[in-house]
Scaffold this active site. Sequence first.
Site, PDB file in Angstrom:
ATOM      1  N   HIS A  81      -9.477  -8.970  -5.759  1.00  0.00           N
ATOM      2  CA  HIS A  81     -10.710  -8.363  -6.283  1.00  0.00           C
ATOM      3  C   HIS A  81     -11.172  -8.983  -7.593  1.00  0.00           C
ATOM      4  O   HIS A  81     -12.328  -8.808  -7.978  1.00  0.00           O
ATOM      5  CB  HIS A  81     -10.497  -6.855  -6.499  1.00  0.00           C
ATOM      6  CG  HIS A  81     -10.257  -6.094  -5.235  1.00  0.00           C
ATOM      7  ND1 HIS A  81     -11.243  -5.831  -4.319  1.00  0.00           N
ATOM      8  CD2 HIS A  81      -9.118  -5.543  -4.733  1.00  0.00           C
ATOM      9  CE1 HIS A  81     -10.744  -5.140  -3.295  1.00  0.00           C
ATOM     10  NE2 HIS A  81      -9.452  -4.971  -3.523  1.00  0.00           N
ATOM     11  N   GLN A  95       1.468  -6.388   2.002  1.00  0.00           N
ATOM     12  CA  GLN A  95       0.978  -5.026   1.784  1.00  0.00           C
ATOM     13  C   GLN A  95       0.849  -4.279   3.104  1.00  0.00           C
ATOM     14  O   GLN A  95       0.568  -4.873   4.147  1.00  0.00           O
ATOM     15  CB  GLN A  95      -0.369  -5.039   1.060  1.00  0.00           C
ATOM     16  CG  GLN A  95      -0.227  -5.268  -0.443  1.00  0.00           C
ATOM     17  CD  GLN A  95      -1.458  -4.813  -1.191  1.00  0.00           C
ATOM     18  OE1 GLN A  95      -2.375  -5.609  -1.423  1.00  0.00           O
ATOM     19  NE2 GLN A  95      -1.497  -3.550  -1.595  1.00  0.00           N
ATOM     20  N   GLU A 121      -1.474  -1.606   4.575  1.00  0.00           N
ATOM     21  CA  GLU A 121      -2.736  -0.892   4.370  1.00  0.00           C
ATOM     22  C   GLU A 121      -3.457  -0.591   5.680  1.00  0.00           C
ATOM     23  O   GLU A 121      -4.625  -0.210   5.668  1.00  0.00           O
ATOM     24  CB  GLU A 121      -3.657  -1.733   3.477  1.00  0.00           C
ATOM     25  CG  GLU A 121      -3.105  -1.966   2.075  1.00  0.00           C
ATOM     26  CD  GLU A 121      -4.022  -2.811   1.209  1.00  0.00           C
ATOM     27  OE1 GLU A 121      -4.280  -2.390   0.077  1.00  0.00           O
ATOM     28  OE2 GLU A 121      -4.479  -3.874   1.681  1.00  0.00           O
ATOM     29  N   ASP A 136      -6.668   2.214   0.607  1.00  0.00           N
ATOM     30  CA  ASP A 136      -7.203   1.464   1.748  1.00  0.00           C
ATOM     31  C   ASP A 136      -6.655   2.003   3.062  1.00  0.00           C
ATOM     32  O   ASP A 136      -7.368   2.045   4.075  1.00  0.00           O
ATOM     33  CB  ASP A 136      -6.864  -0.018   1.602  1.00  0.00           C
ATOM     34  CG  ASP A 136      -7.806  -0.740   0.654  1.00  0.00           C
ATOM     35  OD1 ASP A 136      -8.954  -0.281   0.505  1.00  0.00           O
ATOM     36  OD2 ASP A 136      -7.413  -1.747   0.060  1.00  0.00           O
TER      37      ASP A 136
END
Length: 253
Positions: free
Chosen positions: A46, A151, A153, A179
Amino acid sequence: MQENKTKTKLQSGDPVFGVISSSTDPMIAEILGLCGFDYYMIDGEHGPFEPETATNIARACEVVNVTPLARLGSKDPKLVLQYMDAGFLGIMMPGLETVAEVEMLVNAVKYPPAGKRGLGLGRAANYMLGSGASQARYVAEANKQTLVLPQFEDPALLDLLPEMVNIPGVDGFVFGPRDLSLVMGYADGPNHPEVQALIDEAIHIIKNAGLIVGITASTRETAVSQINRGATFILNSLPALLKQSSFSFLDKA
């Protein structure tokens, strides 16, 4: 090769605490390291990072003895290579959907025979200029010290998780509850009972495989709760940390 003190603590079963940040300012890493955090993770998914900018943050982390880690959103082994060569000691990556993609991350982080990372004479290897430096010694130590953290998610990963946890080189999985809740269709957030039940199920699989469980925690109370459920890699965010400390200061003032 710099010791990954975060990984050393995790292997001893101790919890570690870190901050993920989109800031490109190395001073933030220095301050948080001096405050006592175990690791500092730049958010290359991000945040507006380039490897050149990130290199200075890795340097700042080393000065204050905090482990430099990076989250990268692009599933690009060559990009992983640039961050690893810059001195980052581990990669957290979201969006890995298959066993092959998790294997790709391991291959990008680890040198042969554990992976396929190419060897460059960069700063991660002290430019091969250290006293008594040898390629064999550096490669073995780098593979030992670096962290590979996919991750979790997406609920679809639950069916693949028993196979993913057995991939050599994977150190653990880090949950992204916000998420995850969105993908599951719960816009009200990660505290929805079905989201938490799925996380508990996944934690059971990860812990049974002897791997690290990571998860976000925006408050001290949440961190304690996550440790009690089996997590040892605790990740706060810079905005959440500033919010908590600012509200506490202003309330008492």
